[in-house]
Design a protein around this motif. Structure first.
Motif, short mmCIF file in Angstrom:
data_model
loop_
_atom_site.label_atom_id
_atom_site.label_comp_id
_atom_site.label_asym_id
_atom_site.label_seq_id
_atom_site.Cartn_x
_atom_site.Cartn_y
_atom_site.Cartn_z
N PRO A 37 3.25 -2.41 8.44
CA PRO A 37 2.94 -2.57 7.02
C PRO A 37 1.89 -2.87 6.59
N VAL A 38 1.28 -2.25 5.38
CA VAL A 38 0.06 -2.81 4.90
C VAL A 38 0.28 -3.41 3.35
N ILE A 39 0.18 -4.58 3.24
CA ILE A 39 -0.04 -5.13 1.72
C ILE A 39 -1.46 -5.61 1.39
N ASN A 40 -1.30 -5.66 -0.11
CA ASN A 40 -2.59 -6.11 -0.87
C ASN A 40 -2.22 -7.38 -1.45
N ILE A 41 -3.13 -8.48 -1.25
CA ILE A 41 -2.91 -9.75 -1.99
C ILE A 41 -4.11 -9.96 -2.85
N SER A 42 -3.61 -10.75 -3.91
CA SER A 42 -4.76 -11.26 -4.58
C SER A 42 -5.85 -12.26 -4.16
N VAL A 43 -6.97 -12.36 -4.69
CA VAL A 43 -7.87 -13.51 -4.08
C VAL A 43 -7.54 -14.89 -4.12
N SER A 44 -6.76 -15.27 -5.33
CA SER A 44 -6.41 -16.75 -5.26
C SER A 44 -5.13 -16.79 -4.21
N GLN A 45 -4.31 -15.87 -4.04
CA GLN A 45 -3.44 -15.81 -2.92
C GLN A 45 -4.26 -16.05 -1.51
N ALA A 46 -4.90 -15.27 -1.51
CA ALA A 46 -5.76 -15.47 -0.13
C ALA A 46 -6.40 -16.61 0.14
N ALA A 47 -7.21 -17.10 -1.09
CA ALA A 47 -7.88 -18.39 -1.05
C ALA A 47 -6.97 -19.69 -0.66
N ALA A 48 -5.69 -19.35 -1.27
CA ALA A 48 -4.94 -20.47 -0.87
C ALA A 48 -4.59 -20.67 0.48
N ILE A 49 -4.05 -19.36 1.13
CA ILE A 49 -3.89 -19.34 2.64
C ILE A 49 -5.15 -20.04 3.58
N LEU A 50 -6.24 -19.52 3.14
CA LEU A 50 -7.57 -19.94 3.75
C LEU A 50 -8.10 -21.30 3.45
N GLY A 51 -7.16 -22.10 2.45
CA GLY A 51 -7.56 -23.43 2.24
C GLY A 51 -8.67 -23.54 1.46
N LYS A 52 -9.06 -22.45 0.61
CA LYS A 52 -9.90 -22.60 -0.39
C LYS A 52 -9.58 -22.21 -1.78
N SER A 110 0.65 -1.18 0.19
CA SER A 110 -0.05 -0.06 0.16
C SER A 110 1.06 1.46 0.06
N PRO A 111 0.58 2.03 -0.96
CA PRO A 111 1.58 3.32 -0.84
C PRO A 111 1.41 4.20 0.35
N ALA A 112 0.48 3.99 1.16
CA ALA A 112 0.45 4.79 2.37
C ALA A 112 1.22 4.13 3.33
N SER A 113 2.01 2.83 2.92
CA SER A 113 2.71 2.18 4.00
C SER A 113 4.25 1.71 3.46
N PHE A 114 4.70 2.67 2.83
CA PHE A 114 6.16 2.16 2.28
C PHE A 114 6.85 2.51 3.39
N ILE A 115 7.32 1.43 3.84
CA ILE A 115 8.34 1.44 4.98
C ILE A 115 9.48 0.34 4.94
N THR A 116 10.56 0.93 5.29
CA THR A 116 11.72 -0.54 5.20
C THR A 116 11.51 -1.12 6.35
N GLY A 117 11.60 -2.44 6.08
CA GLY A 117 11.76 -3.33 7.41
C GLY A 117 11.64 -4.82 6.67
N SER A 118 11.81 -5.85 7.40
CA SER A 118 11.77 -7.22 7.47
C SER A 118 10.69 -7.80 8.29
N TRP A 119 9.87 -8.71 7.99
CA TRP A 119 8.76 -9.20 8.80
C TRP A 119 8.59 -10.79 8.73
N LYS A 120 8.45 -11.40 9.65
CA LYS A 120 8.36 -12.98 9.40
C LYS A 120 7.10 -13.27 10.24
N ALA A 121 6.25 -14.16 9.98
CA ALA A 121 5.04 -14.80 10.79
C ALA A 121 4.90 -16.21 10.28
#
Ligand SMILES: [Zn+2]
Length: 500
Positions: A216-231, A114-125
């Motif tokens: 950080p705020v990122i946008n992801i596609s529906v198909s990527q999200a569906a994969a995460i949700l097991g759908k 998201s252009p509102a959240s351009f910020i340098t960093g590394s994140w893991k989850a």
């Protein structure tokens, strides 16, 4: 019905103003539709490219206003000249890499930042919490049973009730809610992937430097999200019924940005007063607008070329009066600000770093959109102005406003939007608010919105210059009364409890 009896104080106020009226009305004749049109044609002309803050168009507009102030003999408002400069920051994205469950996602095809959240960093989850639309308000709670503090949370874009136009206020409230609940990172499931056009590598502009702990705020596609949700293969609408809760997913995100420091300015011209020169009357309007999108210019003739033009024209009229021996008793400060459309930046900067003491500033008269007619206006649409703020901070304000108007322009002073709780929240939506917040009494002059509001079609040819002339004269007369009365406006009303 009983005969209306005017309180004595009001009668006296009217009388007192009537004496100065003769003088001021002679000068008010210099405020003409022709003059206003000539100035606005430049301000809202194509060469100003919509005057977006911190762009060349804004700087050209600032130079034009500065040259005008100089040419009529106003003094510079700061020790460094007419422009009070302030820094504006903008980050650009150098690199963004996202891996989910071992697969590398492609920028602009599967995700973006998201252009509102351009910020340098590394994140893991290792897990992602899905919280449906991520809404918590009086009717909906998508967080019941979920704790998102220090977690990555994934939400559906928009709101369940979005029509063809997204409800930006609800979306902003939701994003603020997510960060308020302590989310470590936010993933928004967005329908428009792959992007037809890359979102670009420049982020939003801002004025308060971010801390390393920003979310950080990122946008992801529906198909990527569906994969995460097991759908796998699910559509956006199908994800609405996905179970809220914790999903196992390994996520690694790296973002590298560079911060560019840009600059914008408020343009300030000063006409020194006589026996009360250490007290100030401010007349303000914002000269910035929305700039251009691709090649389409947002001209901003009404918003707020009209207010900018008003400030310039009123300044010129005060200067002429002074040349004829009728200078104002208080010092007049004419200020056109920038950054308004981004979040009232210029007036925020000025009131946080005031050039003239705010406790000695008797009033701010702010004009933002004074050249058009509200198509829904109920009364005499060729003879009205909405006024906002007069019943706050000073019990003098409304009395003076009314008495000046009654003895001069006799416009319909329409106060229907005066309540800060009005759903339109106009009290909060222009630069006067920053002055009010600091205790300075304000009047906000406004014509209401119309179909060209914040559209490229807000152009000079749609301005009603005869009506605008009447309004500018009213602001001039009111400024004149406030500049020349014996006392500053009393500050006898506490600022109402404000929300923003
Ligand atoms: Zn605007």
């Amino acid at each position: 019905m009983r005969k209306l009896v005017l309180p004595l104080a009001l009668v006296l106020t009217v009388g007192a103003f009537a004496q100065t009226k003769n003088k001021s009305s002679k000068f008010a004749e210099d405020i003409t539709a022709k003059d206003l049109k000539a100035k606005l044609t430049v301000i809202a002309g194509a060469e100003m490219e919509g005057r977006e803050t911190a762009t060349p168009g804004q700087k050209r507009a600032a130079a034009y206003i500065e040259n005008f102030f100089k040419s009529i003999g106003l003094q510079p408002g700061t020790p460094n000249g007419y422009q009070l400069k302030y820094p504006v920051y903008q980050d650009s994205l150098s690199n963004a890499a996202l891996t989910i469950n071992g697969s590398v996602l492609a920028l602009d095809k599967d995700f973006n930042v998201s252009p509102a959240s351009f910020i340098t960093g590394s994140w893991k989850a290792n897990e992602i919490i899905f919280a449906s639309y991520g809404i918590s308000d009086s009717t909906t709670n998508n967080f019941s049973g979920l704790d998102i503090k220090d977690k990555w949370v994934m939400v559906l874009d928009g709101t369940p009730t979005d029509g063809d136009r997204p409800n930006f206020r609800a979306i902003r409230a939701k994003m603020t809610g997510l960060t308020g609940k302590g989310a470590k990172g936010i993933i928004v499931i967005s329908k428009d992937f792959p992007k037809a056009k890359p979102a670009g590598l420049k982020g939003n502009m801002y004025i308060t430097k971010r801390t390393a702990s920003a979310t950080p705020v990122i946008n992801i596609s529906v198909s990527q999200a569906a994969a995460i949700l097991g759908k796998n293969g699910a559509a956006f609408a199908d994800l609405k019924s996905a179970v809220r809760g914790v999903y196992n997913a390994s996520l690694a995100l790296d973002i590298t940005t560079t911060t560019n420091t840009l600059e914008s300015s408020d343009v300030i011209g000063v006409l020194p007063g006589t026996d009360k020169k250490d007290e100030y009357v401010l007349v303000t309007g914002h000269y910035d607008h929305l700039g251009k999108r691709d090649t389409v210019i947002y001209y901003g003739a009404d918003d707020d070329g009209s207010g900018t033009t008003s400030v310039m024209e009123i300044a010129q009229t005060f200067v002429k009066a002074k040349a004829k021996g009728n200078g104002p008793r208080r010092t007049m400060v004419f200020m056109t600000v920038s950054g308004e459309e981004e979040g009232l930046w210029g007036s925020d900067y000025y009131t946080s770093n005031p050039v003239f003491p705010l406790e000695k500033t008797t009033v701010d008269l702010n004009t933002d959109m004074v050249g058009r007619i509200d198509p829904g206006y109920k009364g005499d649409s060729l003879n009205y102005i909405y006024v906002i703020g007069e019943d706050k901070l000073s019990s003098d304000l409304m009395k003076i406003s009314d008495s000046v108007n009654n003895s001069t322009m006799k416009l319909e002073l329409d106060r229907r939007f005066n309540d800060p709780k009005d759903p339109n929240r106009f009290y909060y939506r222009s630069d006067h608010f920053n002055f009010a917040k600091h205790g300075v009494p304000v009047i906000f002059y406004f014509n209401g919105t119309h179909k060209d509001y914040h559209r490229p079609t807000d152009t000079v040819d749609k301005i009603n210059f005869d009506l605008m002339t009447k309004r500018v004269k009213l602001v001039f007369y009111t400024a004149w009364a406030m500049a020349n009365r014996d006392n500053m406006l009393v500050r006898d009303i506490p600022l109402p409890k404000l929300e923003r």
